[in-house]
Design a protein around this motif. Sequence first.
Motif, PDB file in Angstrom:
ATOM      1  N   CYS A 159     -15.855  27.463  34.061  1.00 23.14           N
ATOM      2  CA  CYS A 159     -15.459  26.554  32.978  1.00 23.14           C
ATOM      3  C   CYS A 159     -14.883  25.249  33.536  1.00 23.14           C
ATOM      4  O   CYS A 159     -15.178  24.159  33.026  1.00 23.14           O
ATOM      5  CB  CYS A 159     -14.432  27.219  32.072  1.00 23.14           C
ATOM      6  SG  CYS A 159     -15.096  28.527  31.036  1.00 23.14           S
ATOM      7  N   THR A 161     -22.539  20.396  22.256  1.00 22.58           N
ATOM      8  CA  THR A 161     -22.640  21.234  21.053  1.00 22.58           C
ATOM      9  C   THR A 161     -24.099  21.531  20.702  1.00 22.58           C
ATOM     10  O   THR A 161     -24.459  22.671  20.377  1.00 22.58           O
ATOM     11  CB  THR A 161     -21.954  20.550  19.855  1.00 22.58           C
ATOM     12  OG1 THR A 161     -20.578  20.301  20.183  1.00 22.58           O
ATOM     13  CG2 THR A 161     -22.024  21.422  18.619  1.00 22.58           C
ATOM     14  N   SER A 173     -25.630  23.773  23.746  1.00 23.12           N
ATOM     15  CA  SER A 173     -24.806  24.818  24.350  1.00 23.12           C
ATOM     16  C   SER A 173     -25.580  26.118  24.571  1.00 23.12           C
ATOM     17  O   SER A 173     -25.454  26.759  25.619  1.00 23.12           O
ATOM     18  CB  SER A 173     -23.571  25.084  23.480  1.00 23.12           C
ATOM     19  OG  SER A 173     -23.950  25.483  22.178  1.00 23.12           O
ATOM     20  N   GLU A 174     -26.388  26.507  23.590  1.00 18.10           N
ATOM     21  CA  GLU A 174     -27.175  27.741  23.719  1.00 18.10           C
ATOM     22  C   GLU A 174     -28.177  27.648  24.860  1.00 18.10           C
ATOM     23  O   GLU A 174     -28.318  28.566  25.672  1.00 18.10           O
ATOM     24  CB  GLU A 174     -27.913  28.013  22.403  1.00 18.10           C
ATOM     25  CG  GLU A 174     -28.626  29.352  22.351  1.00 18.10           C
ATOM     26  CD  GLU A 174     -27.681  30.526  22.151  1.00 18.10           C
ATOM     27  OE1 GLU A 174     -27.962  31.615  22.689  1.00 18.10           O
ATOM     28  OE2 GLU A 174     -26.651  30.354  21.472  1.00 18.10           O
ATOM     29  N   GLU A 216     -21.858  34.309  27.680  1.00 16.85           N
ATOM     30  CA  GLU A 216     -20.503  34.109  27.148  1.00 16.85           C
ATOM     31  C   GLU A 216     -20.068  32.643  27.175  1.00 16.85           C
ATOM     32  O   GLU A 216     -19.093  32.259  26.522  1.00 16.85           O
ATOM     33  CB  GLU A 216     -19.486  34.967  27.906  1.00 16.85           C
ATOM     34  CG  GLU A 216     -19.333  34.618  29.372  1.00 16.85           C
ATOM     35  CD  GLU A 216     -20.239  35.450  30.266  1.00 16.85           C
ATOM     36  OE1 GLU A 216     -19.842  35.723  31.408  1.00 16.85           O
ATOM     37  OE2 GLU A 216     -21.347  35.819  29.827  1.00 16.85           O
ATOM     38  N   TYR A 246     -19.480  30.486  23.872  1.00 17.11           N
ATOM     39  CA  TYR A 246     -18.125  30.394  23.313  1.00 17.11           C
ATOM     40  C   TYR A 246     -17.281  29.374  24.077  1.00 17.11           C
ATOM     41  O   TYR A 246     -16.584  28.538  23.470  1.00 17.11           O
ATOM     42  CB  TYR A 246     -17.447  31.765  23.356  1.00 17.11           C
ATOM     43  CG  TYR A 246     -15.950  31.712  23.202  1.00 17.11           C
ATOM     44  CD1 TYR A 246     -15.365  31.515  21.958  1.00 17.11           C
ATOM     45  CD2 TYR A 246     -15.119  31.833  24.318  1.00 17.11           C
ATOM     46  CE1 TYR A 246     -13.977  31.449  21.819  1.00 17.11           C
ATOM     47  CE2 TYR A 246     -13.738  31.767  24.191  1.00 17.11           C
ATOM     48  CZ  TYR A 246     -13.174  31.572  22.939  1.00 17.11           C
ATOM     49  OH  TYR A 246     -11.805  31.507  22.817  1.00 17.11           O
ATOM     50  N   TYR A 247     -17.352  29.414  25.398  1.00 15.59           N
ATOM     51  CA  TYR A 247     -16.484  28.556  26.209  1.00 15.59           C
ATOM     52  C   TYR A 247     -16.850  27.079  26.119  1.00 15.59           C
ATOM     53  O   TYR A 247     -16.004  26.207  26.350  1.00 15.59           O
ATOM     54  CB  TYR A 247     -16.488  29.016  27.671  1.00 15.59           C
ATOM     55  CG  TYR A 247     -15.624  30.233  27.898  1.00 15.59           C
ATOM     56  CD1 TYR A 247     -14.246  30.129  27.873  1.00 15.59           C
ATOM     57  CD2 TYR A 247     -16.197  31.484  28.115  1.00 15.59           C
ATOM     58  CE1 TYR A 247     -13.438  31.246  28.072  1.00 15.59           C
ATOM     59  CE2 TYR A 247     -15.403  32.604  28.311  1.00 15.59           C
ATOM     60  CZ  TYR A 247     -14.026  32.471  28.288  1.00 15.59           C
ATOM     61  OH  TYR A 247     -13.237  33.585  28.471  1.00 15.59           O
ATOM     62  N   LYS A 275     -17.307  25.524  23.464  1.00 18.34           N
ATOM     63  CA  LYS A 275     -16.473  25.022  22.374  1.00 18.34           C
ATOM     64  C   LYS A 275     -15.074  24.669  22.887  1.00 18.34           C
ATOM     65  O   LYS A 275     -14.487  23.662  22.487  1.00 18.34           O
ATOM     66  CB  LYS A 275     -16.372  26.063  21.262  1.00 18.34           C
ATOM     67  CG  LYS A 275     -17.713  26.410  20.617  1.00 18.34           C
ATOM     68  CD  LYS A 275     -17.557  27.545  19.613  1.00 18.34           C
ATOM     69  CE  LYS A 275     -18.913  27.952  19.033  1.00 18.34           C
ATOM     70  NZ  LYS A 275     -18.800  29.101  18.098  1.00 18.34           N
ATOM     71  N   LYS A 315      -7.651  34.303  26.575  1.00 20.19           N
ATOM     72  CA  LYS A 315      -8.480  33.884  27.699  1.00 20.19           C
ATOM     73  C   LYS A 315      -7.728  32.866  28.552  1.00 20.19           C
ATOM     74  O   LYS A 315      -7.063  31.969  28.032  1.00 20.19           O
ATOM     75  CB  LYS A 315      -9.788  33.256  27.192  1.00 20.19           C
ATOM     76  CG  LYS A 315     -10.594  34.141  26.248  1.00 20.19           C
ATOM     77  CD  LYS A 315     -11.164  35.350  26.964  1.00 20.19           C
ATOM     78  CE  LYS A 315     -12.080  36.149  26.047  1.00 20.19           C
ATOM     79  NZ  LYS A 315     -12.611  37.352  26.704  1.00 20.19           N
ATOM     80  N   ASN A 355      -8.494  29.179  27.956  1.00 17.09           N
ATOM     81  CA  ASN A 355      -7.873  28.678  26.730  1.00 17.09           C
ATOM     82  C   ASN A 355      -6.443  28.222  27.003  1.00 17.09           C
ATOM     83  O   ASN A 355      -5.994  27.183  26.497  1.00 17.09           O
ATOM     84  CB  ASN A 355      -7.866  29.772  25.658  1.00 17.09           C
ATOM     85  CG  ASN A 355      -9.262  30.160  25.223  1.00 17.09           C
ATOM     86  OD1 ASN A 355     -10.229  29.946  25.948  1.00 17.09           O
ATOM     87  ND2 ASN A 355      -9.387  30.743  24.053  1.00 17.09           N
TER      88      ASN A 355
END
Length: 439
Positions: free
Chosen positions: A52, A110, A113-114, A125, A128-129, A131, A186, A189
């Motif tokens: 990340c 955004t 991201s996929e 995973e 999610y991160y 975002k 997390k 986060n």
Amino acid sequence: MAKARDENFIELIKGSSISLVLKVVGMLFGYVIMLFITKYYGAEEWGIYSLCLTVLSVALLLPRFGFDSSLVRIIAELNNENKQSNIYGVLFKSIMISIALSLTVIVIVTLFSELLATKVIKQQEMVYYFKIINIAVIPMALLTIISAVFQALKKTTLFMLFQTTLINVVFFIFLLIYKSLEIDLKTFNLYVISVVVVLLISFLFLFKTFKSLNKNSTKSEKKTDYSYTKICKVSFPMMMSSSFALLMGWSDIFMLSYYKTATDIGIYNSTLKLAALSSITLMAVNAIATPKFVEFYTSKNMLGLEEIVKKSTKMIFLTSLPILLVLIIFSKPILGFFGDEFRLGYLALIYLCISRFVNAISGSVGYIMQMTDQQKVFQNILIIAFVINLLLNYLLIPKYSYDGAAIASSLSMIFWNIALVLIIKAKLGFWTFYNPFTK
């Protein structure tokens, strides 16, 4: 004249010492955080957190827009000319540019991201991160800008605090609190929350700093207009330079991952981290020396510029040399601390240390170029160095693995250091090299 020289040298020594202490503190907290996360949350959580951070670094290339260097150049010049009132306009415009670029990056991340998570990074995973990374982009970009303002105004302590140190300290405190309360959250986060907290603190110190600036501002001076276009013209080459400098580091890892195994990457990464220890003093000296370069250059005091350059190079060399010698002489046992298989990387570590030696005796050539209106030339030299690094990686990694990567990285670093030394001699009229055998 002698008194002014002594004052400049004392300022350099004092500022560099503060920078070094804070940099070391920040690094120590970084290692403590690594040990804490791996011990209590496991290797997988540490891997996600590290990934990340890497993705966030890539996402910040555009929003930072070279402001970490360009604002030091612009604001230091305005401050030296007692045009402090103009600094507000430059800061506001820089923030607007950064926010606009940040929003652009956020939209792109955004939308894709996929695709990035499944096809590029291949970690589901991360959807999610991404975002959470988007939330961190604007705060991190603003912290870069505010840190640059502190550096330009010679607020060395504040610069080093808000550059990295305070984030690590606050992050570790949050880790301790959440662990003691057994709250499931997390780690990345928590890192983003720490960034937001530090940003809010930085605003308070920025307000206090500007309040003191108002007392010194000379309103009768002719206003220096830094338009959006002019700020971008100064900043864009610096963004390109920093981007290619980062790409040189990433290309080694990416090409090793393509041709070799994860073990090879681990060995090479450990040599990089150890070789980087010699750069601690370089960063510490540059923190205070960089605005001094602007001060002498804008006042057309080339003798003063030459003297501060040579003194800063001497400090960098004398403080880096012991670290480099220890790393070279004891390369095998030091690497063995990470595990027996890491000893195989001793040649790679030696190659990297040789290039760091050339970097140390060359001085702060990159910062000198950027603070003396040579940012475009610096950008071009780094692009050439990046191409050299890429070609050598392609030729050497398949056969020599991490040793080949180290050779490629070292030769490209030696090239751009020597090239910049020669260019500075031609443009500014003096050598930046430090020769310990001359008086």
